[in-house]
Design an enzyme around this catalytic site. Structure first.
Site, PDB file in Angstrom:
ATOM      1  N   SER A 141       0.862  -1.179   0.000  1.00 43.16           N
ATOM      2  CA  SER A 141       0.000   0.000   0.000  1.00 43.16           C
ATOM      3  C   SER A 141       0.897   1.228   0.000  1.00 43.16           C
ATOM      4  O   SER A 141       2.073   1.149   0.381  1.00 43.16           O
ATOM      5  CB  SER A 141      -0.881   0.004   1.261  1.00 43.16           C
ATOM      6  OG  SER A 141      -1.546   1.252   1.420  1.00 43.16           O
ATOM      7  N   TYR A 154      -2.335  -1.214  10.304  1.00 46.23           N
ATOM      8  CA  TYR A 154      -2.246  -1.488   8.867  1.00 46.23           C
ATOM      9  C   TYR A 154      -0.914  -0.984   8.327  1.00 46.23           C
ATOM     10  O   TYR A 154      -0.210  -1.695   7.611  1.00 46.23           O
ATOM     11  CB  TYR A 154      -3.417  -0.812   8.163  1.00 46.23           C
ATOM     12  CG  TYR A 154      -3.477  -1.020   6.668  1.00 46.23           C
ATOM     13  CD1 TYR A 154      -3.811  -2.257   6.133  1.00 46.23           C
ATOM     14  CD2 TYR A 154      -3.226   0.033   5.791  1.00 46.23           C
ATOM     15  CE1 TYR A 154      -3.891  -2.446   4.758  1.00 46.23           C
ATOM     16  CE2 TYR A 154      -3.308  -0.138   4.421  1.00 46.23           C
ATOM     17  CZ  TYR A 154      -3.638  -1.375   3.913  1.00 46.23           C
ATOM     18  OH  TYR A 154      -3.707  -1.561   2.544  1.00 46.23           O
TER      19      TYR A 154
END
Length: 263
Positions: A141, A154
């Site tokens: 990401s 995350y």
């Protein structure tokens, strides 16, 4: 550039979102596909939508069950006899503030996004070494390159993936093994709806940014091009991609910009 057409590819998280879009795009390129996720019925639906159903094999698995990864890898390699590319796509996101987040949420994020992916990749590695070829493609990401509020766990897991796979590339380049890190920004998937909140329950709502992001089929095409070019890292999205470069040169400026964008 190494064309992906006709190659054997294993895709995790293939029952929805980016993984599902990749299945359809690679099916059109006559690839042999092993598709995995926890949801067997959803995988059956994805397979039923493909043109070359005879080239699609389903291997259900749960990344959180890291002890099962060696057996899952054995099953996957037995389907077509070899695998050229492993696409580590499965994962979950998070939307909660640090002070309010139960530690069990962090454990789940690390178990799935990091340890599960590492365990699967380590189980595939001996086969790639034996064949003197193989390509690990891991969906990280932009949050693996910088950070944003309410995504602490995350971000931590995605940052960890970069460390692991950078070392894997260094240690096994001489074995003919490639590593590509894919760093999405905002993409139109359900990752935001399924994101874990402070108590571990899903958010169940969409973020405006995700729903205004790249269409998932457009993202899949960009990702395939990055794989074929064997890029070390590929950043994909809208203006949020600039955060990678701003962080590198002006970290304080990025800090202010991110905080301003979340108010």
């Amino acid at each position: 550039m190494a064309k992906i057409d006709g190659k054997t590819v294993w895709i995790t998280g293939a029952s929805s979102g980016i993984g599902e879009a990749l299945v359809y795009a690679l099916d059109k390129k006559d690839c042999k596909l092993i598709i995995s996720s926890r949801k067997k019925e959803a995988l059956e639906r994805v397979k039923s939508n493909c043109i070359h159903k005879e080239n699609i094999a389903i291997v259900p698995m749960d990344l959180a069950d890291i002890t099962a990864m060696p057996e899952k890898a054995k099953q996957a390699f037995e389907v077509f006899g070899s695998i050229a590319i492993l696409i580590n796509n499965a994962g979950i996101s998070q939307r909660s503030e640090i002070a309010k987040t139960d530690i069990s949420v962090y454990k789940k994020l690390m178990d799935i996004n990091y340890l599960g992916t590492v365990a699967l990749s380590k189980s595939v590695l001996p086969y790639f070494i034996q064949n003197s070829s193989g390509h690990f493609v891991t969906v990280s990401s932009l949050m693996g390159k910088f950070a944003g509020p309410q995504r602490s766990g995350y971000c931590g897991a995605k940052h960890a993936l970069h460390g692991f796979f950078d070392v894997l590339r260094m240690e096994h380049e001489s074995d003919g093994i490639d590593v590509t890190m894919i760093c999405p920004g905002y993409v139109q998937t359900n990752i935001d709806k399924n994101a874990l909140t402070a108590d571990g329950s899903p958010q169940r709502t969409h973020d405006a940014e995700n729903q205004n992001g790249l269409p998932v089929d457009v993202f899949a095409k960009k990702m395939i091009r990055a794989i074929e070019r064997k890029k070390y890292e590929a950043y994909m999205g809208g203006k949020e991609v600039m955060g990678v470069y701003v962080k590198r040169l002006f970290p304080r400026l990025l800090h202010r910009l991110v905080l301003r964008s979340t108010k």
